[in-house]
Design a protein around this motif. Structure first.
Motif, mmCIF file in Angstrom:
data_model
loop_
_atom_site.group_PDB
_atom_site.id
_atom_site.type_symbol
_atom_site.label_atom_id
_atom_site.label_comp_id
_atom_site.label_asym_id
_atom_site.label_seq_id
_atom_site.Cartn_x
_atom_site.Cartn_y
_atom_site.Cartn_z
ATOM 1 N N TRP A 1 0.841 -1.193 0.000
ATOM 2 C CA TRP A 1 0.000 0.000 0.000
ATOM 3 C C TRP A 1 0.881 1.250 0.000
ATOM 4 N N TYR A 2 1.931 1.231 0.819
ATOM 5 C CA TYR A 2 2.846 2.369 0.882
ATOM 6 C C TYR A 2 3.517 2.593 -0.473
ATOM 7 N N ALA A 3 3.924 1.506 -1.125
ATOM 8 C CA ALA A 3 4.555 1.612 -2.446
ATOM 9 C C ALA A 3 3.595 2.233 -3.461
ATOM 10 N N GLU A 4 2.320 1.857 -3.393
ATOM 11 C CA GLU A 4 1.320 2.459 -4.281
ATOM 12 C C GLU A 4 1.203 3.956 -4.025
ATOM 13 N N LEU A 5 1.211 4.354 -2.765
ATOM 14 C CA LEU A 5 1.112 5.766 -2.445
ATOM 15 C C LEU A 5 2.332 6.543 -2.932
ATOM 16 N N GLU A 6 3.475 5.926 -2.903
ATOM 17 C CA GLU A 6 4.690 6.590 -3.391
ATOM 18 C C GLU A 6 4.591 6.920 -4.880
ATOM 19 N N GLN A 7 3.789 6.147 -5.608
ATOM 20 C CA GLN A 7 3.601 6.419 -7.039
ATOM 21 C C GLN A 7 2.800 7.706 -7.229
ATOM 22 N N VAL A 8 1.963 8.042 -6.260
ATOM 23 C CA VAL A 8 1.139 9.240 -6.322
ATOM 24 C C VAL A 8 1.916 10.447 -5.812
ATOM 25 N N ASN A 9 2.664 10.243 -4.703
ATOM 26 C CA ASN A 9 3.402 11.331 -4.059
ATOM 27 C C ASN A 9 4.595 10.721 -3.351
#
Length: 96
Positions: A85-93
Motif C-alpha cells: 500500500w505504501y509503495a502504491e502511495l509513493e507512485q502518487v506522491n
C-alpha cells in the motif's frame, strides 16, 4: 486492533485504557506486564500507541531514550503499514 491485542496476549501482556498523567498517550509497564493507552486517544491513536508500546516490550527497553523511542516507532510502523500500500502511495506522491 484485535491483532495488536492478540499479540500483546501472546507476549503475556495486558492492555488497558487509563487516564495518564501529562501529555503521555501510552506507557509500557514491564514490571506489571501491561500496556496503557490514554482514554482520550482516538481509535487510530490507540492502535499506534499499542503498537509502539509493543515495540518497547519486544526490545526489552528499560527507558525512553531517543534511540529506544525511534526503535519502538519503527517496530510500530512495521506492524501498521502495509508495504505494498505504501509503495502504491509513493507512485502518487513521493513525500514520505
Amino acid at each position: 486492533m484485535r491483532e495488536l491485542i492478540a499479540m500483546a496476549a501472546r507476549y503475556g501482556l495486558r492492555v488497558h485504557g487509563a487516564h495518564l498523567e501529562g501529555d503521555k498517550l501510552g506507557v509500557y509497564a514491564p514490571e506489571l506486564r501491561r500496556i496503557y493507552f490514554d482514554l482520550s486517544c482516538t481509535y487510530a491513536e490507540r492502535r499506534s500507541v499499542i503498537a509502539h508500546e509493543l515495540g518497547h516490550h519486544y526490545y526489552a527497553h528499560e527507558d525512553d531514550s531517543p534511540a529506544n523511542e525511534r526503535q519502538a516507532d519503527r517496530f510500530a510502523a512495521q506492524l501498521l503499514v502495509d508495504p505494498e500500500w505504501y509503495a502504491e502511495l509513493e507512485q502518487v506522491n513521493d513525500d514520505a
